[in-house]
Design an enzyme around this catalytic site. Structure first.
Site, PDB file in Angstrom:
ATOM      1  N   ASP A  86       1.165   4.482   1.850  1.00  0.00           N
ATOM      2  CA  ASP A  86       0.667   5.070   3.100  1.00  0.00           C
ATOM      3  C   ASP A  86       0.892   6.577   3.080  1.00  0.00           C
ATOM      4  O   ASP A  86       2.043   7.038   3.040  1.00  0.00           O
ATOM      5  CB  ASP A  86       1.385   4.452   4.296  1.00  0.00           C
ATOM      6  N   ASP A 133       0.844  -1.191   0.000  1.00  0.00           N
ATOM      7  CA  ASP A 133       0.000   0.000   0.000  1.00  0.00           C
ATOM      8  C   ASP A 133       0.880   1.242   0.000  1.00  0.00           C
ATOM      9  O   ASP A 133       2.015   1.223   0.495  1.00  0.00           O
ATOM     10  CB  ASP A 133      -0.881   0.044   1.245  1.00  0.00           C
TER      11      ASP A 133
END
EC number: 2.7.7.66
Length: 213
Positions: free
Chosen positions: A137, A135
Site C-alpha cells: 500500500d 498488497d
C-alpha cells in the site's frame, strides 16, 4: 490536526476511549508497548479536540482493526507514514529486491512514496503482518496530472515485472486522495477521500487550473 494515514504516539497520561467494543485492554497493552495508532477519517461523531484513530492487529490476532478516539492534547508525537526505504529492511527477504527496484524507479521520477498497510505495520511493530498475498500500500504525493500519469505507468510496469500487487492512493495538491487504480480507469467521476468524508468528483476537478505562462 493530523490527516489520514499519519502516525500518532500517545502520551502515557493521554485521554482516549476505545470505540471498538471490548478493545480497551488490548489497546492499553498496545500503547504501553510504545506502539502508534494511525489517524482515520473523521465521521462527525468525534468530540471537538479529538481524533479518530485506528490500530490494525496482525493476522495472528484476526486482522481486527481497533478504533478509538483520543484527545489531541494527549499526542506525544505525530509523523507522516513511513517511507518506502524505511520499510524495506523489515519486508520479507524475497520481496526486498522488488521494493528496491520500485524505490529506484520512483526516485528517477523525483517521487518519494510513503507506505501504509501491512508492510508499514510490520516495520513499526516487529510483528508479522505481511504474507504472500499482501498488497504493498503506497501513498504518492503528486502536484500535477503529469505526475499522476508517471505514477500509474511506473506502478503498472513494476507489477508486471515482479508479479506483485501495489495498492494505494494518490495524494492531491489539496491533501485529498484518490485510489490510483480508480484514477487509472476511464470513469468521468472518481471517489475522493478527505480527512472528513468521501465524495464523487469529476476527474477534471482533481487538479486546480494552472495559469498560463
Amino acid at each position: 490536526m493530523a490527516g489520514r494515514h499519519a502516525l500518532v504516539w500517545l502520551r502515557e497520561d493521554a485521554q482516549w476511549q476505545a470505540v471498538t467494543s471490548g478493545a480497551q485492554p488490548r489497546l492499553q497493552q498496545w500503547f504501553a508497548a510504545g506502539l502508534p495508532a494511525v489517524v482515520a477519517r473523521g465521521d462527525g461523531s468525534q468530540a471537538p479536540g479529538t481524533l479518530r484513530l485506528g490500530v490494525p492487529l496482525p493476522p495472528s490476532e484476526g486482522k481486527q482493526r481497533l478504533a478509538l478516539q483520543a484527545h489531541v492534547a494527549g499526542i506525544a508525537r505525530c509523523t507522516a507514514p513511513l517511507t518506502l526505504d524505511a520499510v524495506m529492511p523489515h519486508a520479507p527477504l524475497a520481496v526486498q529486491p522488488a521494493l528496491q527496484a520500485l524505490l529506484a524507479q520512483a526516485h528517477a521520477h523525483a517521487l518519494h512514496p510513503h507506505v501504509f498497510g501491512s508492510f508499514a505495520w510490520q516495520a513499526l511493530t516487529g510483528l508479522t503482518y505481511v504474507h504472500a498475498q499482501s498488497d504493498l500500500d503506497l501513498l504518492w504525493s503528486i502536484q500535477t496530472p503529469e505526475q499522476a500519469c508517471a505514477v500509474l505507468t511506473l506502478v503498472q510496469r513494476w507489477e508486471q515485472q515482479h508479479g506483485l500487487r501495489a495498492d494505494g492512493e494518490l495524494r492531491l495538491p489539496d491533501d485529498n486522495a484518490v485510489n490510483w487504480r480508480e484514477y487509472a480507469g476511464n470513469a468521468q467521476q472518481v471517489l475522493v477521500k478527505s480527512n472528513q468524508d468521501c465524495r464523487l468528483l469529476p476527474r477534471a476537478a482533481l487538479f486546480p487550473a494552472r495559469s498560463a505562462a
